[in-house]
Design a protein around this motif. Structure first.
Motif, PDB file in Angstrom:
ATOM      1  N   THR A 193     -12.193   7.205   4.250  1.00  0.00           N
ATOM      2  CA  THR A 193     -12.477   6.114   3.313  1.00  0.00           C
ATOM      3  C   THR A 193     -12.196   4.779   3.993  1.00  0.00           C
ATOM      4  N   LEU A 194     -12.893   3.747   3.529  1.00  0.00           N
ATOM      5  CA  LEU A 194     -12.721   2.412   4.096  1.00  0.00           C
ATOM      6  C   LEU A 194     -11.297   1.912   3.898  1.00  0.00           C
ATOM      7  N   ALA A 195     -10.737   2.138   2.718  1.00  0.00           N
ATOM      8  CA  ALA A 195      -9.378   1.658   2.434  1.00  0.00           C
ATOM      9  C   ALA A 195      -8.370   2.241   3.406  1.00  0.00           C
ATOM     10  N   VAL A 196      -8.478   3.535   3.691  1.00  0.00           N
ATOM     11  CA  VAL A 196      -7.551   4.179   4.626  1.00  0.00           C
ATOM     12  C   VAL A 196      -7.781   3.654   6.037  1.00  0.00           C
ATOM     13  N   ALA A 197      -9.036   3.484   6.432  1.00  0.00           N
ATOM     14  CA  ALA A 197      -9.343   2.969   7.765  1.00  0.00           C
ATOM     15  C   ALA A 197      -8.752   1.576   7.960  1.00  0.00           C
ATOM     16  N   GLU A 198      -8.828   0.748   6.937  1.00  0.00           N
ATOM     17  CA  GLU A 198      -8.285  -0.610   7.042  1.00  0.00           C
ATOM     18  C   GLU A 198      -6.762  -0.583   7.169  1.00  0.00           C
ATOM     19  N   ASN A 249       1.929   2.783  -5.268  1.00  0.00           N
ATOM     20  CA  ASN A 249       1.596   3.971  -4.484  1.00  0.00           C
ATOM     21  C   ASN A 249       1.029   3.588  -3.123  1.00  0.00           C
ATOM     22  N   MET A 250       0.255   2.524  -3.055  1.00  0.00           N
ATOM     23  CA  MET A 250      -0.265   2.076  -1.764  1.00  0.00           C
ATOM     24  C   MET A 250       0.876   1.634  -0.848  1.00  0.00           C
ATOM     25  N   ILE A 251       1.811   0.901  -1.392  1.00  0.00           N
ATOM     26  CA  ILE A 251       2.953   0.449  -0.598  1.00  0.00           C
ATOM     27  C   ILE A 251       3.727   1.644  -0.039  1.00  0.00           C
ATOM     28  N   GLN A 252       3.982   2.638  -0.887  1.00  0.00           N
ATOM     29  CA  GLN A 252       4.696   3.832  -0.436  1.00  0.00           C
ATOM     30  C   GLN A 252       3.886   4.568   0.629  1.00  0.00           C
ATOM     31  N   SER A 253       2.588   4.658   0.451  1.00  0.00           N
ATOM     32  CA  SER A 253       1.737   5.362   1.413  1.00  0.00           C
ATOM     33  C   SER A 253       1.707   4.643   2.759  1.00  0.00           C
ATOM     34  N   ILE A 254       1.685   3.313   2.735  1.00  0.00           N
ATOM     35  CA  ILE A 254       1.723   2.548   3.986  1.00  0.00           C
ATOM     36  C   ILE A 254       3.019   2.826   4.734  1.00  0.00           C
ATOM     37  N   ASN A 287      -4.018   3.763 -15.874  1.00  0.00           N
ATOM     38  CA  ASN A 287      -3.742   4.633 -14.735  1.00  0.00           C
ATOM     39  C   ASN A 287      -4.734   4.449 -13.578  1.00  0.00           C
ATOM     40  N   SER A 288      -5.762   3.650 -13.798  1.00  0.00           N
ATOM     41  CA  SER A 288      -6.707   3.350 -12.721  1.00  0.00           C
ATOM     42  C   SER A 288      -6.155   2.205 -11.875  1.00  0.00           C
ATOM     43  N   TYR A 289      -6.742   2.012 -10.691  1.00  0.00           N
ATOM     44  CA  TYR A 289      -6.263   0.934  -9.824  1.00  0.00           C
ATOM     45  C   TYR A 289      -6.479  -0.440 -10.452  1.00  0.00           C
ATOM     46  N   VAL A 290      -7.686  -0.706 -10.951  1.00  0.00           N
ATOM     47  CA  VAL A 290      -7.927  -2.012 -11.568  1.00  0.00           C
ATOM     48  C   VAL A 290      -7.063  -2.175 -12.814  1.00  0.00           C
ATOM     49  N   GLY A 291      -6.861  -1.083 -13.546  1.00  0.00           N
ATOM     50  CA  GLY A 291      -5.950  -1.130 -14.683  1.00  0.00           C
ATOM     51  C   GLY A 291      -4.548  -1.517 -14.256  1.00  0.00           C
ATOM     52  N   ASN A 292      -4.120  -1.005 -13.103  1.00  0.00           N
ATOM     53  CA  ASN A 292      -2.808  -1.356 -12.561  1.00  0.00           C
ATOM     54  C   ASN A 292      -2.757  -2.826 -12.153  1.00  0.00           C
ATOM     55  N   LEU A 293      -3.859  -3.335 -11.591  1.00  0.00           N
ATOM     56  CA  LEU A 293      -3.898  -4.750 -11.226  1.00  0.00           C
ATOM     57  C   LEU A 293      -3.753  -5.645 -12.458  1.00  0.00           C
ATOM     58  N   VAL A 294      -4.413  -5.255 -13.544  1.00  0.00           N
ATOM     59  CA  VAL A 294      -4.303  -6.020 -14.791  1.00  0.00           C
ATOM     60  C   VAL A 294      -2.852  -6.030 -15.268  1.00  0.00           C
ATOM     61  N   GLU A 295      -2.185  -4.899 -15.133  1.00  0.00           N
ATOM     62  CA  GLU A 295      -0.764  -4.816 -15.508  1.00  0.00           C
ATOM     63  C   GLU A 295       0.083  -5.728 -14.631  1.00  0.00           C
ATOM     64  N   VAL A 296      -0.170  -5.712 -13.317  1.00  0.00           N
ATOM     65  CA  VAL A 296       0.547  -6.592 -12.393  1.00  0.00           C
ATOM     66  C   VAL A 296       0.345  -8.058 -12.794  1.00  0.00           C
ATOM     67  N   ASN A 303      -6.539  -1.182  -2.103  1.00  0.00           N
ATOM     68  CA  ASN A 303      -6.963  -1.510  -0.741  1.00  0.00           C
ATOM     69  C   ASN A 303      -6.340  -2.826  -0.323  1.00  0.00           C
ATOM     70  N   LEU A 304      -6.570  -3.192   0.936  1.00  0.00           N
ATOM     71  CA  LEU A 304      -5.901  -4.361   1.488  1.00  0.00           C
ATOM     72  C   LEU A 304      -6.549  -5.685   1.087  1.00  0.00           C
ATOM     73  N   ASN A 305      -7.547  -5.638   0.202  1.00  0.00           N
ATOM     74  CA  ASN A 305      -8.114  -6.863  -0.357  1.00  0.00           C
ATOM     75  C   ASN A 305      -7.328  -7.331  -1.578  1.00  0.00           C
ATOM     76  N   ILE A 306      -6.147  -6.792  -1.755  1.00  0.00           N
ATOM     77  CA  ILE A 306      -5.370  -7.046  -2.968  1.00  0.00           C
ATOM     78  C   ILE A 306      -5.070  -8.527  -3.178  1.00  0.00           C
TER      79      ILE A 306
END
Length: 293
Positions: A44-49, A128-133, A189-198, A277-280
């Motif tokens: 995936t592009l996100a993982v490659a980045e 989860n992205m932070i932990q995965s990084i 529970n979706s990524y964009v949903g999480n962004l809205v929460e943030v 992804n890293l476009n956060i």
């Protein structure tokens, strides 16, 4: 005098024996261990980045309409993230293939049947992205790179939280459009949903276990969202047109407060996506304008 010479000869012999023993000990010591060599494929592009920021070379990268990091410009493409070419991946003899947890259900058995070692990176939320990084940094001996990247993300998140903590909480409805279908509703529970929460927003659809659900417009109208976000996924241009057609032809949308007040926004890939992804940084800046300005 003879005794003195004998003593000197004995001392020299003992010294030579001692030096010989020391040299022998050095020669027989264990050689230093070398780093294990990895052959990694990112699907995936996100993982490659992320792997690019960690400065990890890849043997295979996804086929994508978006721009891959310069580091991987001559690397073999392995196909679409949702249906990668298993034969090409197998030919690369990877020590690990990296996909994402949102595709694990669809891909895990395929990797297993081909005896391809695969791991699924959790990019379902910012945390989860932070932990995965951090996990990938530790696995590939890039802990410092991981820390630098994580510090940047956390700094932006904290900045946004500080700016929005005293603002009135908007109710946000998030729609995910996919080719050939109308749309799905993104939960918290979706990524964009999480962004809205943030961002300090409230998701119009809460209390659901799944990332995405189907829901009729009558139900959605009852949530009375202040803002509607539309994410076009897969074939963005086509899906965006389908969104426009749906909102133009389905009369019920005009009764939504978000539509009445002109608070309907289209989220564009790859800044926004179904996984973190890293476009956060760009994503949060755009959401700040959409939700509060």
């Amino acid at each position: 005098m003879k005794y003195v010479k004998a003593w000197l000869l004995l001392s020299i012999c003992l010294l030579l024996v001692s030096c010989s023993a020391q040299k022998s000990e050095v020669k027989t010591s264990k050689p230093a261990e070398t780093d294990t060599e990895h052959t990694v494929v990112a699907t995936t592009l996100a993982v490659a980045e992320i792997m690019d920021k960690l400065e990890v070379d890849l043997a295979g990268v996804p086929t994508t309409q978006y721009t891959l990091p310069e580091r991987y410009k001559d690397v073999v493409e392995v196909g679409n993230p949702m249906s990668p070419d298993m034969e090409i991946i197998k030919s690369l003899k990877p020590t690990e293939v990296l996909s994402v947890t949102t595709l694990e259900y669809d891909l895990s058995e395929k990797f297993e049947s081909m005896k391809i070692p695969a791991s699924f990176v959790n990019l379902e939320s910012v945390d989860n992205m932070i932990q995965s990084i951090n996990d990938l940094g530790a696995k590939y001996d890039r802990a410092e790179n991981a820390k630098t990247l994580v510090d940047t993300i956390e700094s932006k998140v904290n900045e946004i939280k500080g700016e929005t903590k005293d603002k009135e909480q908007p109710v946000v409805l998030i729609l995910l459009g996919v080719p050939g279908a109308s749309y799905l509703v993104s939960t918290e529970n979706s990524y964009v949903g999480n962004l809205v929460e943030v961002m300090g927003g409230k998701n119009a659809v809460e209390g659901q276990a799944a990332e995405y659900i189907s829901a009729n417009t009558e139900f959605l109208q009852q949530t009375n969202p202040d803002i509607i976000l539309r994410l076009s996924h897969g074939v963005p241009d086509q899906v965006a047109k389908e969104f426009d057609k749906e909102f133009a032809e389905n009369d019920i949308w005009k009764h939504f407060n978000a539509v009445k007040n002109g608070k309907v926004y289209d989220l564009e890939e790859p800044i926004f996506a179904t996984t973190a992804n890293l476009n956060i940084t760009q994503a949060l800046d755009q959401l700040m304008e959409m939700m509060y300005e």
